[in-house]
Design a protein around this motif. Structure first.
Motif, PDB file in Angstrom:
ATOM      1  N   ASP A  45       0.803  -1.231   0.000  1.00 29.93           N
ATOM      2  CA  ASP A  45       0.000   0.000   0.000  1.00 29.93           C
ATOM      3  C   ASP A  45       0.835   1.280   0.000  1.00 29.93           C
ATOM      4  N   PHE A  46       2.169   1.146  -0.100  1.00 26.87           N
ATOM      5  CA  PHE A  46       3.083   2.290  -0.124  1.00 26.87           C
ATOM      6  C   PHE A  46       2.778   3.225   1.051  1.00 26.87           C
ATOM      7  N   TYR A  47       2.721   2.637   2.250  1.00 25.50           N
ATOM      8  CA  TYR A  47       2.412   3.409   3.456  1.00 25.50           C
ATOM      9  C   TYR A  47       3.365   4.581   3.653  1.00 25.50           C
ATOM     10  N   GLY A  48       4.625   4.436   3.210  1.00 24.47           N
ATOM     11  CA  GLY A  48       5.647   5.450   3.450  1.00 24.47           C
ATOM     12  C   GLY A  48       5.513   6.687   2.598  1.00 24.47           C
ATOM     13  N   VAL A  55      -1.159   1.248  10.166  1.00 25.02           N
ATOM     14  CA  VAL A  55      -0.299   0.216   9.583  1.00 25.02           C
ATOM     15  C   VAL A  55      -0.049  -0.874  10.621  1.00 25.02           C
ATOM     16  N   ILE A  56      -0.460  -2.100  10.293  1.00 22.95           N
ATOM     17  CA  ILE A  56      -0.060  -3.294  11.045  1.00 22.95           C
ATOM     18  C   ILE A  56       0.596  -4.229  10.044  1.00 22.95           C
ATOM     19  N   ARG A  57       1.767  -4.727  10.395  1.00 26.93           N
ATOM     20  CA  ARG A  57       2.466  -5.664   9.529  1.00 26.93           C
ATOM     21  C   ARG A  57       2.967  -6.838  10.361  1.00 26.93           C
ATOM     22  N   ASN A  71     -12.207   6.745   3.942  1.00 27.92           N
ATOM     23  CA  ASN A  71     -11.299   5.774   3.347  1.00 27.92           C
ATOM     24  C   ASN A  71     -11.589   4.382   3.883  1.00 27.92           C
ATOM     25  N   ASP A  72     -11.193   3.378   3.109  1.00 31.58           N
ATOM     26  CA  ASP A  72     -11.333   1.985   3.534  1.00 31.58           C
ATOM     27  C   ASP A  72      -9.978   1.412   3.908  1.00 31.58           C
ATOM     28  N   VAL A  73      -9.975   0.496   4.865  1.00 28.62           N
ATOM     29  CA  VAL A  73      -8.780  -0.271   5.201  1.00 28.62           C
ATOM     30  C   VAL A  73      -9.103  -1.758   5.062  1.00 28.62           C
ATOM     31  N   LEU A  74      -8.065  -2.556   4.913  1.00 30.84           N
ATOM     32  CA  LEU A  74      -8.203  -4.009   4.839  1.00 30.84           C
ATOM     33  C   LEU A  74      -7.479  -4.640   6.009  1.00 30.84           C
ATOM     34  N   ALA A  75      -8.199  -5.470   6.761  1.00 33.16           N
ATOM     35  CA  ALA A  75      -7.620  -6.214   7.883  1.00 33.16           C
ATOM     36  C   ALA A  75      -7.528  -7.688   7.515  1.00 33.16           C
ATOM     37  N   VAL A  76      -6.365  -8.280   7.777  1.00 37.86           N
ATOM     38  CA  VAL A  76      -6.164  -9.717   7.613  1.00 37.86           C
ATOM     39  C   VAL A  76      -6.056 -10.320   9.010  1.00 37.86           C
ATOM     40  N   VAL A 100      -5.728  -9.163  14.388  1.00 37.73           N
ATOM     41  CA  VAL A 100      -5.354  -8.690  13.050  1.00 37.73           C
ATOM     42  C   VAL A 100      -3.831  -8.755  12.889  1.00 37.73           C
ATOM     43  N   LEU A 101      -3.407  -9.412  11.822  1.00 41.70           N
ATOM     44  CA  LEU A 101      -1.979  -9.550  11.532  1.00 41.70           C
ATOM     45  C   LEU A 101      -1.471  -8.504  10.546  1.00 41.70           C
ATOM     46  N   GLN A 102      -2.339  -8.101   9.608  1.00 41.94           N
ATOM     47  CA  GLN A 102      -1.976  -7.093   8.619  1.00 41.94           C
ATOM     48  C   GLN A 102      -3.112  -6.085   8.535  1.00 41.94           C
ATOM     49  N   LEU A 103      -2.754  -4.811   8.434  1.00 41.57           N
ATOM     50  CA  LEU A 103      -3.754  -3.761   8.211  1.00 41.57           C
ATOM     51  C   LEU A 103      -3.206  -2.822   7.149  1.00 41.57           C
ATOM     52  N   PHE A 104      -3.899  -2.772   6.013  1.00 35.40           N
ATOM     53  CA  PHE A 104      -3.474  -1.962   4.871  1.00 35.40           C
ATOM     54  C   PHE A 104      -4.377  -0.756   4.728  1.00 35.40           C
TER      55      PHE A 104
END
Length: 217
Positions: A45-48, A55-57, A71-76, A100-104
């Motif tokens: 998602d080019f968070y930087g 941001v969760i990674r 805006n929308d986010v995606l949680a894994v 949640v392990l990833q949040l984009f």
């Protein structure tokens, strides 16, 4: 397009440029993939590129502030499921605590509960144009679809967000989400870039990005 089934969500991972979180830290998708011993990778998602957006990674919370606007986010989640949600309603720490392990934070949501959730009328003017695109979707927990579209060349006009959503729905996705596109859009598999990234819209080469989504061990 890549259709991938994994035995555990731990095989679906995120990689950071130079292995660290930070603003304007960038490497190509290829280099990040190689450094993480990935099998398959797409850009993230080019968070930087910005200072906001949660941001969760890989189960680590790096940033919790929110972007302005809707805006929308995606949680894994740790069971392999995908859930999209409105960013203004998100508490990143609560999501982390809930598994949640990833949040984009890019978006928008393309498919929700199997239904297309964008249309040409809903897209902002820039997104109505055909462009290189990157998307990730879930058919069912642990069964994923990754799509990268070329664009901005005589060989490929690219896709609108509505067209991209239709591709994800046709692939069987119950949930699908738009990641960073344009010159960032890159798909990498077993050592090779398999699409034609268009850096700055005029050269076939990889743009350096902040992060990737990859399949690895």
């Amino acid at each position: 397009m890549a259709d991938v089934t994994v035995s555990d969500v731990s095989f679906l991972r995120a990689g950071l440029a130079n292995g660290v979180f930070g603003r304007n830290i960038k490497e190509t998708t290829s280099d990040i993939a190689k450094e993480n011993n990935a099998i398959f990778a797409i850009n993230g998602d080019f968070y930087g590129f910005r200072d906001s957006g949660p941001v969760i990674r890989n189960g680590v919370l790096y940033r919790s502030n929110k972007r302005s606007g809707s805006n929308d986010v995606l949680a894994v989640y740790n069971d392999g499921s995908f859930v999209t949600m409105k960013e203004e309603n998100v508490d990143a720490q609560n999501l982390l605590d809930s598994g949640v392990l990833q949040l984009f934070s890019f978006g928008p949501t393309l498919v929700d509960n199997g239904q297309i959730s964008v249309s040409a009328n809903q897209e902002v003017e820039q997104s109505m144009n055909s462009n290189p695109r990157t998307a990730i979707g879930m058919i069912s927990p642990l069964h994923y679809v990754f799509v990268v579209s070329d664009g901005r060349t005589s060989e490929s006009a690219g896709l609108s967000l509505a067209q991209l959503a239709a591709v994800m729905q046709d692939a069987g996705c119950q949930c699908a989400y738009n990641l960073d596109g344009g010159g960032s859009s890159t798909m990498w598999f077993m050592g090779d870039v398999v699409n034609n990234p268009t850096t700055n819209g005029n050269s076939i080469s990889e743009r350096k990005v902040s992060d990737i989504v990859y399949i690895g061990q």
